[in-house]
Write a protein that holds these residues in place. Structure first.
Motif, PDB file in Angstrom:
ATOM      1  N   LEU A  65      76.832  20.399   1.347  1.00 45.35           N
ATOM      2  CA  LEU A  65      77.290  20.809   0.023  1.00 45.35           C
ATOM      3  C   LEU A  65      76.340  20.355  -1.089  1.00 45.35           C
ATOM      4  O   LEU A  65      76.317  20.966  -2.149  1.00 45.35           O
ATOM      5  CB  LEU A  65      78.712  20.319  -0.220  1.00 45.35           C
ATOM      6  N   SER A  66      75.550  19.328  -0.829  1.00 45.26           N
ATOM      7  CA  SER A  66      74.574  18.881  -1.833  1.00 45.26           C
ATOM      8  C   SER A  66      73.245  19.631  -1.712  1.00 45.26           C
ATOM      9  O   SER A  66      72.378  19.496  -2.564  1.00 45.26           O
ATOM     10  CB  SER A  66      74.311  17.381  -1.683  1.00 45.26           C
ATOM     11  N   GLY A  67      73.077  20.395  -0.625  1.00 41.43           N
ATOM     12  CA  GLY A  67      71.831  21.121  -0.404  1.00 41.43           C
ATOM     13  C   GLY A  67      70.794  20.333   0.373  1.00 41.43           C
ATOM     14  O   GLY A  67      69.719  20.837   0.676  1.00 41.43           O
ATOM     15  N   GLU A  68      71.105  19.085   0.717  1.00 40.14           N
ATOM     16  CA  GLU A  68      70.182  18.249   1.502  1.00 40.14           C
ATOM     17  C   GLU A  68      70.084  18.756   2.944  1.00 40.14           C
ATOM     18  O   GLU A  68      69.074  18.566   3.606  1.00 40.14           O
ATOM     19  CB  GLU A  68      70.688  16.806   1.489  1.00 40.14           C
ATOM     20  N   LYS A  69      71.126  19.411   3.403  1.00 36.22           N
ATOM     21  CA  LYS A  69      71.220  19.900   4.779  1.00 36.22           C
ATOM     22  C   LYS A  69      71.513  21.387   4.734  1.00 36.22           C
ATOM     23  O   LYS A  69      72.350  21.825   3.939  1.00 36.22           O
ATOM     24  CB  LYS A  69      72.340  19.150   5.494  1.00 36.22           C
ATOM     25  N   CYS A  70      70.840  22.160   5.575  1.00 33.80           N
ATOM     26  CA  CYS A  70      71.146  23.597   5.606  1.00 33.80           C
ATOM     27  C   CYS A  70      71.122  24.157   7.024  1.00 33.80           C
ATOM     28  O   CYS A  70      71.232  25.365   7.207  1.00 33.80           O
ATOM     29  CB  CYS A  70      70.212  24.377   4.682  1.00 33.80           C
ATOM     30  N   VAL A  71      70.976  23.293   8.012  1.00 32.16           N
ATOM     31  CA  VAL A  71      71.092  23.700   9.409  1.00 32.16           C
ATOM     32  C   VAL A  71      71.972  22.695  10.132  1.00 32.16           C
ATOM     33  O   VAL A  71      72.087  21.549   9.717  1.00 32.16           O
ATOM     34  CB  VAL A  71      69.716  23.796  10.134  1.00 32.16           C
ATOM     35  N   GLU A  72      72.578  23.135  11.218  1.00 31.61           N
ATOM     36  CA  GLU A  72      73.421  22.264  12.035  1.00 31.61           C
ATOM     37  C   GLU A  72      72.791  22.112  13.408  1.00 31.61           C
ATOM     38  O   GLU A  72      72.512  23.110  14.082  1.00 31.61           O
ATOM     39  CB  GLU A  72      74.835  22.845  12.147  1.00 31.61           C
ATOM     40  N   LEU A  73      72.540  20.891  13.810  1.00 29.25           N
ATOM     41  CA  LEU A  73      71.971  20.572  15.110  1.00 29.25           C
ATOM     42  C   LEU A  73      73.103  20.444  16.128  1.00 29.25           C
ATOM     43  O   LEU A  73      74.107  19.780  15.871  1.00 29.25           O
ATOM     44  CB  LEU A  73      71.207  19.249  15.008  1.00 29.25           C
ATOM     45  N   ARG A  74      72.928  21.071  17.271  1.00 26.29           N
ATOM     46  CA  ARG A  74      73.907  20.986  18.350  1.00 26.29           C
ATOM     47  C   ARG A  74      73.194  20.723  19.666  1.00 26.29           C
ATOM     48  O   ARG A  74      72.101  21.235  19.906  1.00 26.29           O
ATOM     49  CB  ARG A  74      74.718  22.298  18.464  1.00 26.29           C
ATOM     50  N   ARG A  75      73.806  19.926  20.518  1.00 29.60           N
ATOM     51  CA  ARG A  75      73.221  19.618  21.829  1.00 29.60           C
ATOM     52  C   ARG A  75      73.223  20.841  22.737  1.00 29.60           C
ATOM     53  O   ARG A  75      72.345  20.984  23.574  1.00 29.60           O
ATOM     54  CB  ARG A  75      73.996  18.470  22.481  1.00 29.60           C
ATOM     55  N   ARG A  76      74.226  21.694  22.580  1.00 29.52           N
ATOM     56  CA  ARG A  76      74.324  22.937  23.349  1.00 29.52           C
ATOM     57  C   ARG A  76      74.359  24.101  22.372  1.00 29.52           C
ATOM     58  O   ARG A  76      74.896  23.981  21.275  1.00 29.52           O
ATOM     59  CB  ARG A  76      75.616  22.972  24.169  1.00 29.52           C
ATOM     60  N   ALA A  77      73.826  25.228  22.810  1.00 28.71           N
ATOM     61  CA  ALA A  77      73.804  26.413  21.949  1.00 28.71           C
ATOM     62  C   ALA A  77      75.144  27.128  21.995  1.00 28.71           C
ATOM     63  O   ALA A  77      75.586  27.551  23.067  1.00 28.71           O
ATOM     64  CB  ALA A  77      72.692  27.358  22.386  1.00 28.71           C
ATOM     65  N   PRO A  78      75.804  27.269  20.851  1.00 28.53           N
ATOM     66  CA  PRO A  78      77.019  28.080  20.843  1.00 28.53           C
ATOM     67  C   PRO A  78      76.647  29.555  20.958  1.00 28.53           C
ATOM     68  O   PRO A  78      75.648  29.997  20.387  1.00 28.53           O
ATOM     69  CB  PRO A  78      77.648  27.761  19.485  1.00 28.53           C
ATOM     70  N   LYS A  79      77.410  30.287  21.707  1.00 27.82           N
ATOM     71  CA  LYS A  79      77.149  31.725  21.870  1.00 27.82           C
ATOM     72  C   LYS A  79      77.844  32.468  20.730  1.00 27.82           C
ATOM     73  O   LYS A  79      78.995  32.886  20.861  1.00 27.82           O
ATOM     74  CB  LYS A  79      77.626  32.203  23.237  1.00 27.82           C
ATOM     75  N   LEU A  80      77.118  32.591  19.632  1.00 24.51           N
ATOM     76  CA  LEU A  80      77.644  33.219  18.429  1.00 24.51           C
ATOM     77  C   LEU A  80      76.656  34.252  17.915  1.00 24.51           C
ATOM     78  O   LEU A  80      75.443  34.067  18.021  1.00 24.51           O
ATOM     79  CB  LEU A  80      77.874  32.162  17.337  1.00 24.51           C
ATOM     80  N   GLN A  81      77.191  35.304  17.328  1.00 22.22           N
ATOM     81  CA  GLN A  81      76.377  36.381  16.782  1.00 22.22           C
ATOM     82  C   GLN A  81      76.041  36.098  15.320  1.00 22.22           C
ATOM     83  O   GLN A  81      76.820  35.457  14.600  1.00 22.22           O
ATOM     84  CB  GLN A  81      77.145  37.708  16.868  1.00 22.22           C
ATOM     85  N   SER A  82      74.914  36.624  14.892  1.00 23.20           N
ATOM     86  CA  SER A  82      74.563  36.596  13.484  1.00 23.20           C
ATOM     87  C   SER A  82      75.699  37.227  12.685  1.00 23.20           C
ATOM     88  O   SER A  82      76.290  38.215  13.111  1.00 23.20           O
ATOM     89  CB  SER A  82      73.269  37.382  13.288  1.00 23.20           C
ATOM     90  N   GLY A  83      76.026  36.616  11.550  1.00 26.65           N
ATOM     91  CA  GLY A  83      77.115  37.129  10.721  1.00 26.65           C
ATOM     92  C   GLY A  83      78.450  36.457  10.960  1.00 26.65           C
ATOM     93  O   GLY A  83      79.391  36.655  10.187  1.00 26.65           O
ATOM     94  N   THR A  84      78.556  35.657  12.023  1.00 26.14           N
ATOM     95  CA  THR A  84      79.793  34.922  12.282  1.00 26.14           C
ATOM     96  C   THR A  84      80.109  34.017  11.099  1.00 26.14           C
ATOM     97  O   THR A  84      79.214  33.366  10.551  1.00 26.14           O
ATOM     98  CB  THR A  84      79.654  34.072  13.571  1.00 26.14           C
ATOM     99  N   LEU A  85      81.372  33.976  10.702  1.00 24.87           N
ATOM    100  CA  LEU A  85      81.796  33.023   9.680  1.00 24.87           C
ATOM    101  C   LEU A  85      82.120  31.710  10.375  1.00 24.87           C
ATOM    102  O   LEU A  85      82.907  31.681  11.328  1.00 24.87           O
ATOM    103  CB  LEU A  85      83.025  33.533   8.930  1.00 24.87           C
ATOM    104  N   VAL A  86      81.508  30.639   9.911  1.00 18.45           N
ATOM    105  CA  VAL A  86      81.674  29.318  10.501  1.00 18.45           C
ATOM    106  C   VAL A  86      82.409  28.438   9.494  1.00 18.45           C
ATOM    107  O   VAL A  86      81.884  28.157   8.401  1.00 18.45           O
ATOM    108  CB  VAL A  86      80.311  28.693  10.867  1.00 18.45           C
ATOM    109  N   TRP A  87      83.617  28.030   9.854  1.00 13.07           N
ATOM    110  CA  TRP A  87      84.406  27.125   9.031  1.00 13.07           C
ATOM    111  C   TRP A  87      84.054  25.699   9.414  1.00 13.07           C
ATOM    112  O   TRP A  87      83.965  25.381  10.593  1.00 13.07           O
ATOM    113  CB  TRP A  87      85.891  27.382   9.241  1.00 13.07           C
TER     114      TRP A  87
END
Length: 155
Positions: free
Chosen positions: A22-44
């Motif tokens: 929310l401060s703009g310091e971070k703009c990607v999320e690191l995950r140990r495993r790749a979630p199988k998600l399509q571009s355009g998915t809304l992530v809450w």
């Protein structure tokens, strides 16, 4: 109200990582495993205790899988964590995933854990991620009035 024609998922974050988004310091999320998600998915984004609330929503641009060394090289400036935190998180794996977003929006009326459980008895914040199906819970999230979008990463 957000469109419900797009796939929607819920992920959990430590409060400091949500703050960094929310401060703009971070703009990607690191995950140990790749979630199988399509571009355009809304992530809450559910911020863990002490917040205990769904506090933001983002539009997924893509999920990239790379070696951990390549991820650090490419994304270190926008992960919102130190090299020591990164190394501790990926110490026993060779590859990881990065979720990048087109936009992220804070939620004006973030529902708390108690409200989420009232809408869906037995609700538990996900360990990895959770696909959202049509429900009172998803309706509540969609009605949470996301505020103005912050720009996503330029990767």
């Amino acid at each position: 109200m957000l469109q419900q024609t797009t796939e929607q998922v819920l992920i959990s974050l430590r409060p400091n990582l949500l703050d960094a988004f929310l401060s703009g310091e971070k703009c990607v999320e690191l995950r140990r495993r790749a979630p199988k998600l399509q571009s355009g998915t809304l992530v809450w984004f559910y911020a863990k205790v002490p917040y205990g609330r769904v506090m933001a929503v983002a539009k997924l641009r893509d999920v990239t899988v790379e070696t951990t060394a390549a991820i650090w090289e490419a994304y270190q400036a926008c992960m919102g964590i130190s090299k020591a935190e990164f190394d501790a998180y990926v110490s026993d794996i060779d590859t990881a995933a990065v979720m990048s977003f087109d936009t992220i929006s804070p939620v004006a009326h973030p529902p708390g854990l108690q409200e989420l459980r009232a809408l869906e008895p037995g609700f538990q914040p996900p360990q990895f991620f959770r696909r959202m199906r049509p429900s009172k819970l998803l309706d509540r999230l969609s009605d949470s009035n996301p505020l103005a979008s912050l720009p996503g990463c330029q990767h």
